[in-house]
Motif scaffolding. Sequence first.
Motif, PDB file in Angstrom:
ATOM      1  N   SER A 128       0.536  34.146 -22.124  1.00  0.00           N
ATOM      2  CA  SER A 128       0.837  35.580 -22.158  1.00  0.00           C
ATOM      3  C   SER A 128       2.141  35.817 -22.901  1.00  0.00           C
ATOM      4  O   SER A 128       3.026  34.950 -22.929  1.00  0.00           O
ATOM      5  N   MET A 129       2.268  36.995 -23.490  1.00  0.00           N
ATOM      6  CA  MET A 129       3.539  37.358 -24.113  1.00  0.00           C
ATOM      7  C   MET A 129       4.670  37.320 -23.091  1.00  0.00           C
ATOM      8  O   MET A 129       5.819  37.101 -23.446  1.00  0.00           O
ATOM      9  N   SER A 135      10.921  37.564 -25.002  1.00  0.00           N
ATOM     10  CA  SER A 135      10.026  38.723 -25.052  1.00  0.00           C
ATOM     11  C   SER A 135      10.378  39.707 -23.939  1.00  0.00           C
ATOM     12  O   SER A 135      11.112  39.375 -23.010  1.00  0.00           O
ATOM     13  N   LEU A 174      -1.200  35.993 -25.365  1.00  0.00           N
ATOM     14  CA  LEU A 174      -1.862  37.275 -25.566  1.00  0.00           C
ATOM     15  C   LEU A 174      -1.003  38.441 -25.102  1.00  0.00           C
ATOM     16  O   LEU A 174      -0.253  38.346 -24.129  1.00  0.00           O
ATOM     17  N   GLY A 175      -1.171  39.543 -25.809  1.00  0.00           N
ATOM     18  CA  GLY A 175      -0.596  40.803 -25.374  1.00  0.00           C
ATOM     19  C   GLY A 175      -1.610  41.530 -24.510  1.00  0.00           C
ATOM     20  O   GLY A 175      -2.428  40.913 -23.829  1.00  0.00           O
ATOM     21  N   ALA A 191      -5.180  49.443 -22.801  1.00  0.00           N
ATOM     22  CA  ALA A 191      -4.899  48.524 -23.901  1.00  0.00           C
ATOM     23  C   ALA A 191      -5.798  48.852 -25.097  1.00  0.00           C
ATOM     24  O   ALA A 191      -6.917  49.332 -24.932  1.00  0.00           O
ATOM     25  N   GLN A 219       1.565  34.175 -31.140  1.00  0.00           N
ATOM     26  CA  GLN A 219       1.659  35.419 -30.406  1.00  0.00           C
ATOM     27  C   GLN A 219       0.567  36.363 -30.909  1.00  0.00           C
ATOM     28  O   GLN A 219       0.584  36.792 -32.064  1.00  0.00           O
ATOM     29  N   SER A 221      -0.595  39.671 -30.269  1.00  0.00           N
ATOM     30  CA  SER A 221      -0.274  40.929 -29.603  1.00  0.00           C
ATOM     31  C   SER A 221       0.085  41.993 -30.637  1.00  0.00           C
ATOM     32  O   SER A 221       0.868  41.752 -31.551  1.00  0.00           O
ATOM     33  N   SER A 222      -0.501  43.172 -30.460  1.00  0.00           N
ATOM     34  CA  SER A 222      -0.172  44.303 -31.323  1.00  0.00           C
ATOM     35  C   SER A 222       0.600  45.368 -30.574  1.00  0.00           C
ATOM     36  O   SER A 222       0.947  46.394 -31.122  1.00  0.00           O
ATOM     37  N   THR A 223       0.866  45.107 -29.286  1.00  0.00           N
ATOM     38  CA  THR A 223       1.534  46.104 -28.453  1.00  0.00           C
ATOM     39  C   THR A 223       2.555  45.443 -27.524  1.00  0.00           C
ATOM     40  O   THR A 223       2.615  44.230 -27.416  1.00  0.00           O
ATOM     41  N   THR A 224       3.326  46.272 -26.837  1.00  0.00           N
ATOM     42  CA  THR A 224       4.178  45.839 -25.744  1.00  0.00           C
ATOM     43  C   THR A 224       3.886  46.748 -24.568  1.00  0.00           C
ATOM     44  O   THR A 224       4.142  47.944 -24.672  1.00  0.00           O
TER      45      THR A 224
END
Length: 225
Positions: A128-129, A135, A174-175, A191, A219, A221-224
């Motif tokens: 995970s992120m 992060s 993953l994000g 998401a 990583q 992920s395109s988001t936080t």
Amino acid sequence: MKNIIITGTSRGIGYELALQFAQAGHAVLAISRKIPQALLENTNITCLSVDLSHEADLSKVSDFLSQTWKKVDIIIHNAGSLLLKPFGEISAAEFEDVYKVNVFGVANLTRICIPFLVKGSHVVTISSMGGIQGSMKFAGLSAYSSSKGAVITLSELLAEEYKEKGISFNVLALGAVQTEMLKEAFPGYEAPILPREMADYIFNFALTGNTYFNGKVLQVSSTTP
């Protein structure tokens, strides 16, 4: 055709991955505590009811490998346990339970599979992120995120230890993916990526990623979050 082990196949990304690999003609060993009917009905999928937090349960996997497959091409460590709770309220047993699945389960299953891994085998751990150093972190996920950081380091070490045998170990951090686990951690958050979409990415990476990577953390992920 490859022999592929996937954990956490009762729902979400693991479920989608099992179906995708089976539909592509690969042999899948689907490991989860609960077994969906759709996986049981697929002739390319063998389902084992295994609780990764119980090391003794893994004898089912070793028995199957020694009696049936003899070789493992890909392992996808997808199963995960999440606890959303303030750190000061988490008991030692609760903290340990998360690690039993997210860390010890990964280590124990990998150890069982090592004799069956061959040159070109690829072990992919889904992290995970939240486990990435530096992060953004979220309150209440101390057990989950720290366990996801632990398996990153474990994978880096195993990549070094087994590189001369041609066995690759990589991690996908993953994000946000719209899974049941995300709903538990972030109620109400939507998401942008669905489990099937993330499964598409993991499917391709598991098959070809070890050509380009070993001992790496990607990583995804395109988001936080």
